[in-house]
Design a protein around this motif. Structure first.
Motif, PDB file in Angstrom:
ATOM      1  N   ILE A 201       0.800  -1.191  -0.039  1.00  0.00           N
ATOM      2  CA  ILE A 201       0.110   0.009   0.020  1.00  0.00           C
ATOM      3  C   ILE A 201       0.988   1.375  -0.091  1.00  0.00           C
ATOM      4  CG2 ILE A 201      -2.021  -1.020   1.008  1.00  0.00           C
ATOM      5  CD1 ILE A 201      -1.106   0.089   3.736  1.00  0.00           C
ATOM      6  N   ALA A 202       2.001   1.371  -0.631  1.00  0.00           N
ATOM      7  CA  ALA A 202       2.847   2.463  -0.875  1.00  0.00           C
ATOM      8  C   ALA A 202       2.150   3.608  -1.206  1.00  0.00           C
ATOM      9  CB  ALA A 202       3.975   2.122  -1.692  1.00  0.00           C
ATOM     10  N   ASN A 203       2.522   4.864  -0.619  1.00  0.00           N
ATOM     11  CA  ASN A 203       1.773   6.137  -0.775  1.00  0.00           C
ATOM     12  C   ASN A 203       2.550   6.572  -2.027  1.00  0.00           C
ATOM     13  OD1 ASN A 203       1.206   8.824  -1.028  1.00  0.00           O
ATOM     14  ND2 ASN A 203       1.058   8.881   1.154  1.00  0.00           N
ATOM     15  N   PRO A 204       1.901   7.025  -3.206  1.00  0.00           N
ATOM     16  CA  PRO A 204       2.610   7.118  -4.291  1.00  0.00           C
ATOM     17  C   PRO A 204       3.214   8.726  -4.254  1.00  0.00           C
ATOM     18  CG  PRO A 204       0.132   7.370  -4.683  1.00  0.00           C
ATOM     19  CD  PRO A 204       0.564   6.655  -3.528  1.00  0.00           C
ATOM     20  N   PHE A 205       2.706   9.337  -3.407  1.00  0.00           N
ATOM     21  CA  PHE A 205       3.121  10.702  -3.251  1.00  0.00           C
ATOM     22  C   PHE A 205       4.455  11.062  -2.100  1.00  0.00           C
ATOM     23  CE2 PHE A 205      -1.524  11.127  -3.701  1.00  0.00           C
ATOM     24  CZ  PHE A 205      -1.626  11.568  -4.948  1.00  0.00           C
ATOM     25  N   GLU A 214       3.397   2.198  -8.125  1.00  0.00           N
ATOM     26  CA  GLU A 214       3.992   3.508  -8.145  1.00  0.00           C
ATOM     27  C   GLU A 214       4.938   3.438  -8.746  1.00  0.00           C
ATOM     28  OE1 GLU A 214       6.497   6.017  -4.629  1.00  0.00           O
ATOM     29  OE2 GLU A 214       5.140   4.387  -4.063  1.00  0.00           O
ATOM     30  N   PHE A 215       5.773   2.474  -8.974  1.00  0.00           N
ATOM     31  CA  PHE A 215       6.963   2.260  -9.845  1.00  0.00           C
ATOM     32  C   PHE A 215       6.566   2.633 -11.464  1.00  0.00           C
ATOM     33  CE2 PHE A 215       9.913  -0.103 -12.889  1.00  0.00           C
ATOM     34  CZ  PHE A 215      11.047   0.591 -12.345  1.00  0.00           C
ATOM     35  N   VAL A 216       5.677   2.057 -11.801  1.00  0.00           N
ATOM     36  CA  VAL A 216       5.309   2.311 -13.307  1.00  0.00           C
ATOM     37  C   VAL A 216       4.825   3.766 -13.384  1.00  0.00           C
ATOM     38  CG1 VAL A 216       3.194   1.738 -14.865  1.00  0.00           C
ATOM     39  CG2 VAL A 216       4.402  -0.045 -13.730  1.00  0.00           C
ATOM     40  N   LEU A 217       4.008   4.243 -12.241  1.00  0.00           N
ATOM     41  CA  LEU A 217       3.621   5.792 -12.369  1.00  0.00           C
ATOM     42  C   LEU A 217       4.770   6.457 -12.292  1.00  0.00           C
ATOM     43  CD1 LEU A 217       1.281   7.828 -12.076  1.00  0.00           C
ATOM     44  CD2 LEU A 217       1.679   7.814  -9.513  1.00  0.00           C
ATOM     45  N   ASP A 218       5.885   6.483 -11.700  1.00  0.00           N
ATOM     46  CA  ASP A 218       7.111   7.066 -11.678  1.00  0.00           C
ATOM     47  C   ASP A 218       7.666   7.080 -12.982  1.00  0.00           C
ATOM     48  OD1 ASP A 218       6.541   7.752  -8.870  1.00  0.00           O
ATOM     49  OD2 ASP A 218       8.361   6.352  -8.305  1.00  0.00           O
ATOM     50  N   VAL A 219       7.889   5.871 -13.615  1.00  0.00           N
ATOM     51  CA  VAL A 219       8.391   5.912 -14.912  1.00  0.00           C
ATOM     52  C   VAL A 219       7.635   6.559 -16.101  1.00  0.00           C
ATOM     53  CG1 VAL A 219       9.080   4.298 -16.937  1.00  0.00           C
ATOM     54  CG2 VAL A 219       9.654   3.630 -14.511  1.00  0.00           C
ATOM     55  N   THR A 271      -5.314   9.118   6.288  1.00  0.00           N
ATOM     56  CA  THR A 271      -5.924   7.969   5.590  1.00  0.00           C
ATOM     57  C   THR A 271      -4.820   7.444   4.554  1.00  0.00           C
ATOM     58  OG1 THR A 271      -8.231   8.910   5.803  1.00  0.00           O
ATOM     59  CG2 THR A 271      -7.930   7.155   4.332  1.00  0.00           C
ATOM     60  N   PRO A 272      -4.942   5.963   4.739  1.00  0.00           N
ATOM     61  CA  PRO A 272      -3.810   5.385   3.666  1.00  0.00           C
ATOM     62  C   PRO A 272      -4.347   5.750   2.342  1.00  0.00           C
ATOM     63  CG  PRO A 272      -4.153   4.060   5.457  1.00  0.00           C
ATOM     64  CD  PRO A 272      -5.025   5.205   5.685  1.00  0.00           C
ATOM     65  N   VAL A 273      -3.226   5.875   1.139  1.00  0.00           N
ATOM     66  CA  VAL A 273      -3.719   6.148  -0.058  1.00  0.00           C
ATOM     67  C   VAL A 273      -2.520   5.062  -0.834  1.00  0.00           C
ATOM     68  CG1 VAL A 273      -4.814   8.101  -0.122  1.00  0.00           C
ATOM     69  CG2 VAL A 273      -2.340   8.351  -0.617  1.00  0.00           C
ATOM     70  N   THR A 274      -2.860   4.783  -2.057  1.00  0.00           N
ATOM     71  CA  THR A 274      -2.110   4.080  -2.725  1.00  0.00           C
ATOM     72  C   THR A 274      -2.310   4.273  -4.086  1.00  0.00           C
ATOM     73  OG1 THR A 274      -0.758   1.978  -2.911  1.00  0.00           O
ATOM     74  CG2 THR A 274      -3.408   1.715  -3.045  1.00  0.00           C
ATOM     75  N   ALA A 275      -1.326   3.794  -5.261  1.00  0.00           N
ATOM     76  CA  ALA A 275      -1.561   3.667  -6.695  1.00  0.00           C
ATOM     77  C   ALA A 275      -2.263   2.502  -6.907  1.00  0.00           C
ATOM     78  CB  ALA A 275      -0.523   4.076  -7.395  1.00  0.00           C
ATOM     79  N   THR A 276      -3.417   2.535  -8.031  1.00  0.00           N
ATOM     80  CA  THR A 276      -3.798   1.233  -8.509  1.00  0.00           C
ATOM     81  C   THR A 276      -3.750   1.336 -10.107  1.00  0.00           C
ATOM     82  OG1 THR A 276      -6.386   2.185  -8.562  1.00  0.00           O
ATOM     83  CG2 THR A 276      -5.294   0.975  -6.533  1.00  0.00           C
TER      84      THR A 276
END
Length: 299
Positions: A201-205, A214-219, A271-276
């Motif tokens: 549940i890594a936070n993308p921010f 999140e890695f795909v989002l970063d790339v 509140t936890p957030v994550t990238a999906t």
């Protein structure tokens, strides 16, 4: 056998209670609360036991203990169908998603459990022939250390081995973004953006924890802005990307963070957030004109 199972579950729940006493002593004021938690944790111990047999969210097909839900020939047939779908769209690079766990086990708003890049490549077969196909560029959890990730290349048949359901999500970026993505994936920036500290549940921010999405989002952001500066990338994500709220009971989330290595909340505030994959799809379809979403199901 039933009696031994019950004894094991009770011992497991007692161990959980003892650990919770250290973290949350205020929960244990009164006999009624203690008894309630003991009963609840027996149930939780059963659940944890079941989930321990499941693969991690971003595990490779080589992970020990992975359960095969489909016959090899079924997986091969489905993987070929996904490759043919990608090729029919002329995709040079796309984001590929799989269902590693049953939908009933996933929090609200989450459908796919693992995403990666599918890159059109020249593949060398075991007999030395060179054939066109797709290589999958993954961020996978390590087998023995689920809180640590590594970058691994495999193929569609590997990617879908061990899935709970033969269903794939394919997100094809615009031709311009595909060209930029190929440049990033082939450059040192690709590895530079990898943070091996894994949390499902890594936070993308924030920095400090990362999962596959999140890695795909970063790339993708590195490709859009043609930068390897992680601060520029994170600022852009905060400005334009909408993360998924992790809809999990706070008490369960606390237990998960305490007893499951792949769950961490150290990078979360509030509140936890994550990238999906679903949120990534929303983002690209809003800002990348020409991007396309395709769902592939087994025949």
């Amino acid at each position: 056998a039933t009696q031994r199972s019950a004894q094991t579950q009770d011992q497991g729940s007692q161990a959980l209670i003892e650990r919770l006493k250290m973290f949350c002593p205020g929960l244990f004021k009164g006999v009624e609360m203690l008894n309630f938690l003991r009963v609840s944790l027996v149930v939780l111990a059963v659940t944890v036991g079941i989930h321990a047999q499941a693969v991690g969210f971003s595990s490779s097909s080589s992970q020990s203990g992975e359960v095969a839900h489909f016959k090899p020939e079924e997986v091969i047939k489905f993987a070929k169908k996904v490759e043919k779908t990608l090729a029919a769209q002329g995709a040079r690079v796309a984001v590929l998603a799989r269902m590693g766990r049953p939908l009933a086990e996933l929090p609200e708003g989450m459908h796919f459990t693992h995403v990666a890049f599918a890159v059109y490549s020249e593949i060398t077969t075991t007999d030395g022939r060179k054939v066109p196909g797709y290589s999958i560029y993954n961020l996978y959890q390590q087998n023995d250390h689920p809180d640590v990730s590594e970058l691994v290349q495999d193929f569609p048949v590997d990617f879908f081995a061990g899935v709970a359901l033969l269903e794939a999500g394919i997100l094809i970026p615009s031709a311009e973004l595909q060209a930029r993505l190929l440049e990033v994936i082939a450059s040192p920036t690709y590895k530079l953006l990898h943070d091996p500290h894994y949390s499902v549940i890594a936070n993308p921010f924030t920095l400090g924890r990362q999962n596959c999405t999140e890695f795909v989002l970063d790339v993708i952001h590195a490709a859009i802005y043609q930068t390897a500066d992680i601060n520029v990338i994170k600022n852009s994500e905060k400005a334009y990307f909408s993360a998924q709220t992790v809809n999990v009971n706070p008490f369960k989330l606390l237990l998960g963070a305490m007893f499951s290595a792949e769950v961490s909340t150290v990078d979360q505030a509030g509140t936890p957030v994550t990238a999906t994959f679903e949120k990534l799809t929303d983002y690209l379809q809003k800002y990348d004109q020409g991007s396309k979403l395709i769902t592939v199901l087994a025949d």
